[in-house]
Design an enzyme around this catalytic site. Structure first.
Site, short mmCIF file in Angstrom:
data_model
loop_
_atom_site.label_atom_id
_atom_site.label_comp_id
_atom_site.label_asym_id
_atom_site.label_seq_id
_atom_site.Cartn_x
_atom_site.Cartn_y
_atom_site.Cartn_z
N GLU A 87 -5.58 -33.56 19.74
CA GLU A 87 -5.86 -34.86 19.13
C GLU A 87 -5.57 -36.02 20.09
O GLU A 87 -6.36 -36.95 20.19
CB GLU A 87 -5.03 -35.04 17.86
CG GLU A 87 -5.26 -36.40 17.23
CD GLU A 87 -4.58 -36.57 15.89
OE1 GLU A 87 -4.97 -37.48 15.16
OE2 GLU A 87 -3.66 -35.79 15.60
N ASP A 105 -3.22 -30.03 16.81
CA ASP A 105 -2.73 -31.32 16.33
C ASP A 105 -1.21 -31.30 16.48
O ASP A 105 -0.52 -30.54 15.79
CB ASP A 105 -3.10 -31.54 14.86
CG ASP A 105 -2.83 -32.97 14.40
OD1 ASP A 105 -2.10 -33.69 15.11
OD2 ASP A 105 -3.35 -33.36 13.34
N ILE A 107 1.20 -33.41 15.70
CA ILE A 107 1.85 -33.74 14.43
C ILE A 107 0.76 -34.10 13.44
O ILE A 107 0.15 -35.17 13.53
CB ILE A 107 2.84 -34.92 14.55
CG1 ILE A 107 3.90 -34.65 15.62
CG2 ILE A 107 3.52 -35.17 13.20
CD1 ILE A 107 4.89 -35.80 15.81
N ASP A 108 0.50 -33.22 12.50
CA ASP A 108 -0.43 -33.53 11.42
C ASP A 108 0.39 -34.09 10.27
O ASP A 108 1.32 -33.46 9.79
CB ASP A 108 -1.18 -32.28 10.98
CG ASP A 108 -2.29 -32.62 10.00
OD1 ASP A 108 -3.03 -33.58 10.27
OD2 ASP A 108 -2.42 -31.93 8.98
N THR A 110 1.28 -37.67 10.57
CA THR A 110 2.14 -38.56 11.34
C THR A 110 2.68 -39.70 10.47
O THR A 110 3.83 -40.13 10.64
CB THR A 110 1.38 -39.16 12.55
OG1 THR A 110 0.80 -38.09 13.28
CG2 THR A 110 2.31 -39.92 13.44
N ASP A 250 -7.31 -30.77 12.76
CA ASP A 250 -6.65 -30.78 11.46
C ASP A 250 -6.87 -29.48 10.69
O ASP A 250 -6.08 -29.15 9.81
CB ASP A 250 -7.17 -31.94 10.62
CG ASP A 250 -6.87 -33.30 11.21
OD1 ASP A 250 -5.70 -33.56 11.54
OD2 ASP A 250 -7.80 -34.10 11.36
#
Length: 312
Positions: A87, A105, A107-108, A110, A250
């Site tokens: 990402e 990702d 940190i999905d 955030t 994601d």
């Protein structure tokens, strides 16, 4: 190319996920300041001040960037001939090919991370020939780990404990109709225009009473993380997840986990039975002995003639 060892990739992704989790949990408040994510591109005019402002409904932090750098270094170092889509390093025009590809990702969720709300995770997917083949989703805050290897099932564990095969119910119930379903959906970052208008219309119809033309679903959930929503559908904790506007990073890991738990992923627009990983429009349904296709078609009827359209 020699045969790809999916177990080896899975084990490496686990190591990377745990290290990422340590980085997230040790992040200091000073690392939680920065700009907007790739999927927050809305620029509005602030006429009163005669300036332009960004509506930051989705955030990016220094921790996102540091985690992705660690992840890419580890994965590309081990597999230099594989592709990598992350990402924080994605650039417009990049596309998913049939080559073996890590889709990440860091940190999905955030926004949840910034607010210390527990629904955030790292999402690590491996795709080969555009087929989700390995998925690892790790919520370090809660110690919850979801994993899957194509053809080998999906599993859940908590705080390093024993693995439980997904779905959590050994004998999941059939899917009936939307009135018996717990439905996950997200508002997304773009809060105006035809896609947002369609979401509002669909959410209202899902929630409304049947005598008012609605589906009267059991309830709607908005967790703030597409990866965790998919993991919960795979686990059987949610029945349906509808999403438009998110990205391949994601969903890549969660898609593999969902498939291995007996779930289905189709297009978020009606009639799209063969969804693509980078389509940005998705409808996920949990595993069930019957009723999956029926509830998909019922959901598509709620959408009606509307269509979500997103550029890559």
């Amino acid at each position: 190319m020699t045969e790809i060892n999916l177990q080896e990739i899975h084990d490496l992704l686990l190591e990377v996920a745990y290290e990422a989790g340590r980085m997230m949990l040790s992040a200091t408040p000073s690392s939680l300041d920065s700009g907007t994510k790739k999927n927050c591109t809305q620029l509005l005019s602030a006429s009163a001040q005669n300036t332009n402002i960004y509506i930051a409904a989705d955030l990016v932090t220094e921790t996102d960037q540091a985690v992705e750098k660690m992840v890419s270094t580890c994965l590309i170092g081990k597999y230099p001939h594989f592709e990598f889509i992350g990402e924080e390093t994605y650039k417009p025009g990049m596309s998913l090919t049939s080559a073996p590809t890590f889709i990440v990702d860091p940190i999905d969720g955030t926004t949840n991370f910034v607010h210390s709300f527990s629904a955030f995770c790292i999402s690590l997917g491996f795709v080969n020939k555009k087929i989700p083949s390995v998925g690892v989703i790790y919520n370090a805050y809660l110690g919850e780990l979801y994993t899957a290897i194509k053809g080998q099932g999906a599993y859940f564990s908590r705080n390093g404990g024993p693995k439980t095969k997904l779905p959590l119910r050994q004998n999941p119930e059939p899917l009936h109709d939307l009135s018996t379903a717990l439905v996950a959906a997200e508002w997304g970052s773009d809060r105006h225009g035809p896609n947002f208008d369609l979401k509002v219309k669909v959410f209202a119809k899902l929630a409304a009473a049947k005598e008012d033309g609605g589906s009267m679903v059991h309830s709607l959930r908005s967790t703030g993380s597409a990866a965790l929503n998919l993991a919960m559908v795979a686990a059987g904790q949610q029945d349906v997840f509808w999403e438009g506007g998110c990205w391949a990073w994601d969903v890549a890991a969660g898609w593999c986990i969902l498939n291995e738990a007996g779930g289905m992923m189709v297009g978020g627009n009606p009639g799209v039975w063969d969804a693509e990983i980078d389509s940005r429009k998705y409808l996920a349904v949990r595993g069930a002995p019957s009723g999956q296709k029926d509830i998909i078609e019922e959901f598509w009827k709620v959408i009606g003639d509307g269509r979500m359209e997103y550029s890559s």
